[in-house]
Design a protein around this motif. Structure first.
Motif, mmCIF file in Angstrom:
data_model
loop_
_atom_site.group_PDB
_atom_site.id
_atom_site.type_symbol
_atom_site.label_atom_id
_atom_site.label_comp_id
_atom_site.label_asym_id
_atom_site.label_seq_id
_atom_site.Cartn_x
_atom_site.Cartn_y
_atom_site.Cartn_z
ATOM 1 N N ASN A 144 0.979 -1.033 0.186
ATOM 2 C CA ASN A 144 0.110 0.039 0.021
ATOM 3 C C ASN A 144 0.883 1.157 0.041
ATOM 4 O O ASN A 144 1.590 2.050 1.167
ATOM 5 N N PRO A 145 1.661 1.857 -1.267
ATOM 6 C CA PRO A 145 2.535 2.599 -1.273
ATOM 7 C C PRO A 145 1.867 4.268 -1.274
ATOM 8 O O PRO A 145 0.491 3.939 -1.128
ATOM 9 N N PRO A 146 2.198 5.130 -1.569
ATOM 10 C CA PRO A 146 2.526 6.383 -1.680
ATOM 11 C C PRO A 146 1.395 6.695 -2.185
ATOM 12 O O PRO A 146 2.082 6.296 -3.745
ATOM 13 N N TYR A 147 0.148 6.959 -2.847
ATOM 14 C CA TYR A 147 0.049 6.742 -4.097
ATOM 15 C C TYR A 147 -1.032 8.445 -4.341
ATOM 16 O O TYR A 147 -1.885 8.464 -5.143
ATOM 17 N N VAL A 148 -0.934 9.485 -3.597
ATOM 18 C CA VAL A 148 -1.791 10.415 -3.603
ATOM 19 C C VAL A 148 -0.553 11.727 -4.297
ATOM 20 O O VAL A 148 0.612 11.839 -4.248
ATOM 21 N N PRO A 149 -1.304 12.189 -5.594
ATOM 22 C CA PRO A 149 -0.121 12.732 -6.397
ATOM 23 C C PRO A 149 0.034 14.413 -5.237
ATOM 24 O O PRO A 149 -1.158 14.571 -4.486
ATOM 25 N N PRO A 206 4.488 13.779 -8.715
ATOM 26 C CA PRO A 206 3.359 14.387 -9.102
ATOM 27 C C PRO A 206 2.271 13.848 -10.034
ATOM 28 O O PRO A 206 0.984 13.832 -9.453
ATOM 29 N N ASP A 207 3.008 12.513 -9.652
ATOM 30 C CA ASP A 207 1.281 11.544 -10.978
ATOM 31 C C ASP A 207 0.830 10.232 -10.008
ATOM 32 O O ASP A 207 -0.062 9.853 -10.522
ATOM 33 N N GLY A 208 1.580 10.497 -8.173
ATOM 34 C CA GLY A 208 0.563 9.531 -7.579
ATOM 35 C C GLY A 208 1.864 8.117 -8.039
ATOM 36 O O GLY A 208 1.343 7.010 -7.519
ATOM 37 N N LEU A 209 2.336 7.973 -9.239
ATOM 38 C CA LEU A 209 2.307 6.665 -9.527
ATOM 39 C C LEU A 209 4.322 6.378 -9.446
ATOM 40 O O LEU A 209 4.621 5.122 -9.432
ATOM 41 N N GLU A 210 4.816 7.067 -8.903
ATOM 42 C CA GLU A 210 5.898 7.171 -8.780
ATOM 43 C C GLU A 210 6.777 5.665 -8.091
ATOM 44 O O GLU A 210 8.151 4.927 -8.507
ATOM 45 N N PRO A 211 6.313 5.520 -6.375
ATOM 46 C CA PRO A 211 6.518 4.011 -6.420
ATOM 47 C C PRO A 211 6.181 2.889 -6.970
ATOM 48 O O PRO A 211 7.341 1.750 -6.730
ATOM 49 N N TYR A 212 5.222 3.156 -7.826
ATOM 50 C CA TYR A 212 4.988 1.957 -8.982
ATOM 51 C C TYR A 212 6.266 1.211 -9.460
ATOM 52 O O TYR A 212 5.980 0.543 -9.847
ATOM 53 N N ARG A 213 6.810 2.204 -9.787
ATOM 54 C CA ARG A 213 7.416 2.188 -10.951
ATOM 55 C C ARG A 213 8.860 1.480 -10.588
ATOM 56 O O ARG A 213 9.546 0.500 -11.185
ATOM 57 N N TRP A 214 9.758 1.663 -9.905
ATOM 58 C CA TRP A 214 10.544 1.002 -8.373
ATOM 59 C C TRP A 214 10.043 -0.454 -8.201
ATOM 60 O O TRP A 214 11.164 -1.861 -7.914
ATOM 61 N N LEU A 215 8.274 -0.744 -7.538
ATOM 62 C CA LEU A 215 7.627 -1.921 -6.926
ATOM 63 C C LEU A 215 8.163 -2.995 -8.629
ATOM 64 O O LEU A 215 8.757 -4.028 -8.006
ATOM 65 N N PHE A 216 7.698 -2.743 -9.203
ATOM 66 C CA PHE A 216 7.896 -3.404 -10.889
ATOM 67 C C PHE A 216 9.448 -4.167 -10.945
ATOM 68 O O PHE A 216 9.091 -5.407 -10.880
#
Length: 286
Positions: free
Chosen positions: A187-192, A216-226
């Motif tokens: 459950n990563p940070p996902y608020v822009p 900026p887009d709320g997606l930063e953590p997901y990029r390196w979670l993959f």
């Protein structure tokens, strides 16, 4: 606030009146009274005609003042119910949300009961729920917030799960040691970033920004979670996350590498996309 000793019912009414700006003032008054009486809400309702114990009244009035300032009730009471567990919650930690129980359901339905990694564990709520459901499971619980690490440690000790869990202080994926797990859940940070100040005061004023700010887009953590999953998730393993819904659904689908096959999309009680999950392929599609 002015208060004359009286019945529990009168004290309850006063608390509710002071908290009238909140969504559920009577419920919050009940929870405050039950907590400081060391009882359940049913006890409060059964004893409304009785004199309010002085110690309960003093503690409840102090809690009410804090709650009027929009401090989260979970910080004030120091606890939160999550997936059937009464978790310790401390200031400086993200408060566990009911919708995050949906993430637990998704993870549990796709978990073989072995080893898993919980990135951004916070209070430890997700990992604790899985450890409670799977008696042979082992957890790697990753977090960078010192306050959250301390709270997660205390929760592990409270439920006797410490022997089956390892807490990892991590600033970046590179800090996470080599391992192989069958589940990665987050459950990563996902608020822009520019939306945080517009959140409800309980969140924007009190909860840690590092647990909210997804860039900026709320997606930063997901990029390196993959990327992390590609390193630690065994072939055939499962990866699931909570996220903000809306346009983030399509964005996450676009981010997912070909080796990840989407198998789950769950909506919360409001009908918003909230949890998405992928199976990590044994063989890359041709």
């Amino acid at each position: 606030m002015a208060y004359k000793p009286g019945t529990l019912g009168e004290l309850r009414a006063l608390l509710a009146a002071e908290l009238k700006e909140l969504d559920s003032p009577l419920l919050e008054a009940d929870l405050i009274l039950a907590h400081y009486a060391g009882k359940g809400r049913a006890w409060v309702h059964a004893h409304l005609p009785d004199a309010a114990p002085a110690a309960v009244a003093e503690a409840a009035l102090s809690a009410c003042d804090r709650r009027k300032a929009r401090e989260p009730l979970q910080y004030i009471l120091g606890c939160c119910d999550f997936d059937g567990l009464s978790l310790l919650v401390e200031a400086g930690c993200l408060v566990p949300r009911p919708e995050t129980e949906l993430l637990v359901e998704c993870a549990a339905a796709n978990f073989d009961g072995g080893a898993f990694l919980d990135w951004g564990t916070g209070t430890g709520c997700v990992a604790l729920a899985l450890l409670n459901r799977f008696p042979n499971a082992r957890a790697l619980m990753v977090e960078k917030n010192p306050a959250s690490l301390n709270c997660a440690r205390r929760n592990l000790e409270k439920f006797g799960f410490s022997p089956r869990a390892r807490l990892i202080a991590s600033e970046a994926p590179e800090d996470i040691p080599d391992c192989e797990v069958s589940l990665v859940v987050s459950n990563p940070p996902y608020v822009p970033s520019d939306e945080i100040e517009r959140l409800m005061p309980e969140v924007s004023r009190y909860e840690p920004r590092l647990a909210l700010d997804g860039g900026p887009d709320g997606l930063e953590p997901y990029r390196w979670l993959f990327e992390l999953c590609g390193r630690v998730l065994r072939p055939g393993g499962f990866f699931c996350v909570e996220y903000g819904g809306g346009a983030q659904t399509a964005a996450l689908r676009a981010l997912a590498p070909k080796a990840f096959r989407e198998t789950v999309l769950l909506r919360d009680i409001a009908g918003c996309d909230r949890v998405i999950g992928w199976r990590f392929a044994d063989v890359l599609p041709q």
